[in-house]
Structure formats: C-alpha cells, structure tokens
Motif scaffolding. Structure first.
Motif, PDB file in Angstrom:
ATOM      1  N   GLY A   1      -3.977   6.591 -13.185  1.00  0.00           N
ATOM      2  CA  GLY A   1      -5.309   5.997 -13.167  1.00  0.00           C
ATOM      3  C   GLY A   1      -5.382   4.533 -12.824  1.00  0.00           C
ATOM      4  N   TRP A   2      -4.305   3.980 -12.242  1.00  0.00           N
ATOM      5  CA  TRP A   2      -4.317   2.568 -11.846  1.00  0.00           C
ATOM      6  C   TRP A   2      -5.020   2.401 -10.495  1.00  0.00           C
ATOM      7  CZ3 TRP A   2      -2.016  -1.766 -14.316  1.00  0.00           C
ATOM      8  CH2 TRP A   2      -1.397  -1.477 -15.532  1.00  0.00           C
ATOM      9  N   THR A   3      -5.569   1.205 -10.260  1.00  0.00           N
ATOM     10  CA  THR A   3      -6.209   0.880  -8.989  1.00  0.00           C
ATOM     11  C   THR A   3      -5.634  -0.425  -8.448  1.00  0.00           C
ATOM     12  OG1 THR A   3      -8.019  -0.162 -10.236  1.00  0.00           O
ATOM     13  CG2 THR A   3      -8.387   2.076  -9.416  1.00  0.00           C
ATOM     14  N   LEU A   4      -5.737  -0.574  -7.123  1.00  0.00           N
ATOM     15  CA  LEU A   4      -5.201  -1.753  -6.436  1.00  0.00           C
ATOM     16  C   LEU A   4      -6.346  -2.519  -5.789  1.00  0.00           C
ATOM     17  CD1 LEU A   4      -2.789  -3.421  -5.337  1.00  0.00           C
ATOM     18  CD2 LEU A   4      -2.664  -1.786  -3.431  1.00  0.00           C
ATOM     19  N   HIS A   5      -6.361  -3.853  -5.978  1.00  0.00           N
ATOM     20  CA  HIS A   5      -7.475  -4.690  -5.535  1.00  0.00           C
ATOM     21  C   HIS A   5      -6.953  -5.820  -4.649  1.00  0.00           C
ATOM     22  CE1 HIS A   5      -9.960  -2.684  -8.641  1.00  0.00           C
ATOM     23  NE2 HIS A   5      -8.783  -2.586  -9.238  1.00  0.00           N
ATOM     24  N   LEU A   6      -7.377  -5.811  -3.386  1.00  0.00           N
ATOM     25  CA  LEU A   6      -6.930  -6.796  -2.405  1.00  0.00           C
ATOM     26  C   LEU A   6      -7.957  -7.914  -2.305  1.00  0.00           C
ATOM     27  CD1 LEU A   6      -5.659  -4.397   0.415  1.00  0.00           C
ATOM     28  CD2 LEU A   6      -4.510  -5.097  -1.707  1.00  0.00           C
TER      29      LEU A   6
ATOM     30  N   LEU B   1       0.831  -1.208   0.000  1.00  0.00           N
ATOM     31  CA  LEU B   1       0.000   0.000   0.000  1.00  0.00           C
ATOM     32  C   LEU B   1       0.873   1.269   0.000  1.00  0.00           C
ATOM     33  CD1 LEU B   1      -2.926  -0.761   2.482  1.00  0.00           C
ATOM     34  CD2 LEU B   1      -3.057  -0.468   0.013  1.00  0.00           C
ATOM     35  N   LYS B   2       1.933   1.257   0.795  1.00  0.00           N
ATOM     36  CA  LYS B   2       2.814   2.418   0.857  1.00  0.00           C
ATOM     37  C   LYS B   2       3.466   2.674  -0.503  1.00  0.00           C
ATOM     38  CE  LYS B   2       3.991   2.052   5.779  1.00  0.00           C
ATOM     39  NZ  LYS B   2       5.070   1.735   6.761  1.00  0.00           N
ATOM     40  N   ALA B   3       3.935   1.601  -1.130  1.00  0.00           N
ATOM     41  CA  ALA B   3       4.577   1.746  -2.434  1.00  0.00           C
ATOM     42  C   ALA B   3       3.588   2.241  -3.473  1.00  0.00           C
ATOM     43  CB  ALA B   3       5.186   0.411  -2.863  1.00  0.00           C
ATOM     44  N   PHE B   4       2.375   1.687  -3.448  1.00  0.00           N
ATOM     45  CA  PHE B   4       1.343   2.099  -4.401  1.00  0.00           C
ATOM     46  C   PHE B   4       0.997   3.579  -4.213  1.00  0.00           C
ATOM     47  CE2 PHE B   4      -3.167   2.825  -5.356  1.00  0.00           C
ATOM     48  CZ  PHE B   4      -3.218   2.427  -6.683  1.00  0.00           C
ATOM     49  N   ALA B   5       0.856   4.010  -2.953  1.00  0.00           N
ATOM     50  CA  ALA B   5       0.448   5.385  -2.649  1.00  0.00           C
ATOM     51  C   ALA B   5       1.463   6.411  -3.129  1.00  0.00           C
ATOM     52  CB  ALA B   5       0.217   5.542  -1.151  1.00  0.00           C
ATOM     53  N   HIS B   6       2.745   6.026  -3.189  1.00  0.00           N
ATOM     54  CA  HIS B   6       3.786   6.972  -3.580  1.00  0.00           C
ATOM     55  C   HIS B   6       4.267   6.769  -5.006  1.00  0.00           C
ATOM     56  CE1 HIS B   6       4.070   7.091   0.889  1.00  0.00           C
ATOM     57  NE2 HIS B   6       4.261   8.385   0.660  1.00  0.00           N
ATOM     58  N   SER B   7       3.691   5.785  -5.691  1.00  0.00           N
ATOM     59  CA  SER B   7       4.114   5.499  -7.063  1.00  0.00           C
ATOM     60  C   SER B   7       3.371   6.385  -8.059  1.00  0.00           C
ATOM     61  CB  SER B   7       3.857   4.028  -7.397  1.00  0.00           C
ATOM     62  OG  SER B   7       2.469   3.792  -7.541  1.00  0.00           O
ATOM     63  N   ASN B   8       3.682   6.183  -9.331  1.00  0.00           N
ATOM     64  CA  ASN B   8       2.986   6.908 -10.395  1.00  0.00           C
ATOM     65  C   ASN B   8       1.620   6.306 -10.719  1.00  0.00           C
ATOM     66  OD1 ASN B   8       5.270   8.524 -10.643  1.00  0.00           O
ATOM     67  ND2 ASN B   8       6.168   7.219 -12.230  1.00  0.00           N
TER      68      ASN B   8
ATOM     69  N   PHE C   1      11.428  -7.839  -5.963  1.00  0.00           N
ATOM     70  CA  PHE C   1      11.801  -6.744  -5.067  1.00  0.00           C
ATOM     71  C   PHE C   1      12.037  -7.266  -3.662  1.00  0.00           C
ATOM     72  CE2 PHE C   1       7.104  -6.885  -5.118  1.00  0.00           C
ATOM     73  CZ  PHE C   1       6.842  -7.086  -3.772  1.00  0.00           C
ATOM     74  N   ASN C   2      12.729  -6.463  -2.862  1.00  0.00           N
ATOM     75  CA  ASN C   2      12.917  -6.730  -1.440  1.00  0.00           C
ATOM     76  C   ASN C   2      11.618  -6.356  -0.717  1.00  0.00           C
ATOM     77  OD1 ASN C   2      13.484  -6.604   1.302  1.00  0.00           O
ATOM     78  ND2 ASN C   2      15.460  -5.605   1.048  1.00  0.00           N
ATOM     79  N   PRO C   3      10.951  -7.291  -0.030  1.00  0.00           N
ATOM     80  CA  PRO C   3       9.646  -6.990   0.559  1.00  0.00           C
ATOM     81  C   PRO C   3       9.676  -5.980   1.693  1.00  0.00           C
ATOM     82  CG  PRO C   3      10.436  -9.126   1.324  1.00  0.00           C
ATOM     83  CD  PRO C   3      11.386  -8.681   0.237  1.00  0.00           C
ATOM     84  N   ASN C   4      10.866  -5.701   2.229  1.00  0.00           N
ATOM     85  CA  ASN C   4      10.981  -4.751   3.332  1.00  0.00           C
ATOM     86  C   ASN C   4      11.442  -3.364   2.880  1.00  0.00           C
ATOM     87  OD1 ASN C   4      10.299  -6.644   5.444  1.00  0.00           O
ATOM     88  ND2 ASN C   4      12.279  -7.605   5.038  1.00  0.00           N
ATOM     89  N   ASP C   5      11.446  -3.148   1.561  1.00  0.00           N
ATOM     90  CA  ASP C   5      11.930  -1.873   1.026  1.00  0.00           C
ATOM     91  C   ASP C   5      10.849  -1.241   0.143  1.00  0.00           C
ATOM     92  OD1 ASP C   5      13.220   0.243  -0.153  1.00  0.00           O
ATOM     93  OD2 ASP C   5      15.013  -0.884  -0.715  1.00  0.00           O
ATOM     94  N   PRO C   6       9.935  -0.432   0.733  1.00  0.00           N
ATOM     95  CA  PRO C   6       8.846   0.149  -0.059  1.00  0.00           C
ATOM     96  C   PRO C   6       9.331   1.058  -1.177  1.00  0.00           C
ATOM     97  CG  PRO C   6       8.923   1.110   2.151  1.00  0.00           C
ATOM     98  CD  PRO C   6       9.842  -0.067   2.159  1.00  0.00           C
TER      99      PRO C   6
END
Length: 362
Positions: free
Chosen positions: A217-222, A205-212, A311-316
């Motif tokens: 217009g992309w969305t994330l679905h959990l 979520l943190k990575a998505f929130a700060h990404s492009n 990716f490294n899972p602990n590196d947002p």
C-alpha cells in the motif's frame, strides 16, 4: 558571532527555480541578513518559486539577462551594486560569467565563486576552458565536496579555495502549505528532484514497480520541475504501461517542500552523480528514513545501515532489495530517521556554516 560591519554581499544565481544551487543561494542570503551590513540576492535569467522563500529583509533584484553578454542587464546589476555599496558578489554555478562582466566595469568588487557541479571532474571542453580563463578575476572559490576542491586548486588561477558543505536553513519563511499528497498516511515515498538527467527517475520507478511497496500500500511521489519533454514522457509511459496511475504521482515544481516532507515517510535520491545534495539534508531535517544513491558526497551524509540506506544508482535490483528492507521494517525507518536528524542538525545547520563562511571571507 556578532554582526560584522563593512561586509555587503549579494548572492548571484541564474534562476530561482527549485534546485540545489538555487536553494543554497537563498539560504546564504537569508542566513547572512542579520550577520552583516547588507545581504541581497540577484537572479540573472529567470525567477521562480524560491523567490517566496527570501526573507523580507533580504534585498532582491531580477535583471532578466538575455543572450550571452546581456550588457543592459549587466549595467542594471552594476547600478544595484553601487547603490547598495556591495563589496562582494557570491556567484553560484554558471552565474560566474555575469559576475566577471560586472567586475570588468567595477574593478573593486570581489567575486567568490561557488561550484555546485557534482560532475565537474568529468566535464570537458569550452565550459572548463572559459572557467579557467576567467578565474583570474575570482577572489575565492567554494566547492561542495573535497574532490571539486582539489580540482579547483589544480586548475583555477585563484588559490583561495575551500570546501564548504551545503546546509539547511533554520529561518522560517512564509510559504503557503497547499500541496496535499495522495496515498495513505504512513506509507508515502517522496522523490525530491527536477525531472531531468541525471536524477535517474526511471530506475527508481522500475525498482518501486517490482518491490513489495505496491502490495503493502505504499505510494511514490515525484516532486520537481516537469519540463514536459522526452524525459518526463518516458516516465509517464512507464507509469501507464505498468498501471501505476494510483500509486505514482507527479506534482511538478512545488514551493511548500517542508509541508510535503512532513506528509512523507521515506525520502529517496537516485542520481547518477551528485555534488553535495541539499535534498538529503532536507529529508533529514524532516525526520524521513532515507534511501540514497551512493555517488558524490552522499555517503558522507548517509552511512549505510546507520542513518539510512545506500544503493548503486544503475542497479534497479539492488534498489528494489534495499527498498524492500526499508518498507518492511518500521523500527529501521525510525532508527535511521532519528539518527540522521540528529546528525544533520548538528553538522549541517546554517548556524554551524555561516560563521565559518564569514571567518573564511575575512
């Protein structure tokens, strides 16, 4: 391989809520039904959405085990085994204890234990001590990666140990297609995992929130079981604090996974540890571009820059960077998805694994 007579197997699993081990129990039951005399599945403690994915010809029983020993349910299972002349229990994960209790009352039954635990090597205490003690009752052990295979060879009493990769099922089950994903076609990221540790949703979520992703217009679905606990409350709090209501969606557990993935474009897996994730195979089968954690055997399935991104899972910040690269290039998404699809269908289909499994049993 032609049908093999005199082999009658049940898959034993504690729950049928969607999860990696649970999906594999169903896949083995479905994949074996036309290969052997009898294929069944027994759920010990809880039913769930995956029950709908069992083929009609697979025999099914729910024994509703309560407490540690659940003697009444063990006797119910024993009667089912005798009635159907079952000679092998394929016990997945923690269901091994129930299998052992049955074997004590029915010594001729054989137990194959399937270890799906991606973090087995770091587990300490009573769980592994009990496992080591009761492994004297096991006739064989299957593991989901070679590290766990070596641990089993070094620590368990049974010496018939083998690594078998997880696989995807080619059988068609009648699951109603009903989950319609929100967001725009062509711009959906799906995260298929129950909402719990170690699935690492918050970092994604943190990575998505700060990404492009957002401005493009992309969305994330959990998609996964929502236990409505502190873990999922933290995710909702982050969504609220960052005003992501119209960009991140939580759907809870869903059974029409193939339909969901067919509406998606990128598949993400963010766990801090994994064994051999079925999720990556499902993404591949559905032609998704994949961005995955680099733990466990994920790098065996996903080769960074060839059929997906690691990716490294602990590196947002790294997750954000890798995500930006993927959403910014349709050509890369198509290349990765096509390559992964070809590899998954060749190496990780039920047709490739089931025959090897039966040869190993014999």
């Amino acid at each position: 391989m032609k049908s093999i007579p005199n082999i009658r197997i049940i898959q034993l699993i504690d729950s049928l809520e969607p999860g990696g081990a649970e999906r594999m129990a169903v896949s083995y039951a479905n994949g074996l039904f036309d290969k052997i005399d009898f294929s069944g599945l027994v759920a010990t403690r809880k039913e769930g959405a995956l029950k709908e994915q069992l083929l009609p010809k697979v025999s099914y029983l729910f024994i509703n085990k309560q407490g540690r020993f659940g003697l009444k349910s063990v006797l119910t299972l024993r009667a089912f085994l005798k009635t159907n002349k079952v000679n092998i229990i394929h016990a997945h994960g923690t269901s091994f204890f129930t299998a052992v209790l049955v074997k004590i009352t029915l010594p001729t039954i054989k137990i194959i234990w399937h270890d799906h635990h991606g973090n087995r090597l770091s587990k300490k205490g009573i769980t592994n001590k009990v496992l080591k003690a009761v492994s004297i009752f096991f006739n064989g052990v299957l593991t989901v990666n070679t590290e766990i295979e070596q641990w089993a060879k070094n620590n368990l009493i049974t010496k018939k140990v083998a690594y078998f990769p997880n696989f995807i099922s080619s059988t068609n089950t009648k699951v109603e297609s009903k989950t319609i994903l929100k967001g725009c076609d062509g711009k959906r990221i799906v995260f298929l995992a129950n909402l719990k540790e170690p699935k690492n949703h918050l970092q994604i979520l943190k990575a998505f929130a700060h990404s492009n992703s957002i401005e493009l217009g992309w969305t994330l679905h959990l998609i996964g079981k929502d236990f409505n606990d502190d873990y999922s409350n933290e995710l909702r709090a982050f969504i609220a604090a960052n005003k992501l209501y119209n960009l991140v969606f939580i759907y809870d557990s869903c059974n029409d996974i193939e339909f969901i993935l067919n509406q998606s474009n990128i598949g993400v897996l963010g766990s801090t540890f994994e064994g051999f994730p079925v999720t990556l195979l499902e993404y591949g089968k559905s032609n998704l571009a994949v961005i995955s954690t680099n733990v466990g055997y994920c790098s065996t399935i996903i080769q960074d820059g060839i059929n997906g991104v690691l990716f490294n899972p602990n590196d947002p910040m790294e997750i954000e960077q890798k995500l930006n690269g993927l959403i910014g290039s349709e050509a890369k998404r198509i290349q990765y998805a096509t390559t992964l699809y070809t590899q998954v269908m060749k190496k990780y289909s039920d047709k490739a694994i089931i025959d090897k499994y039966l040869e190993w049993l014999l």
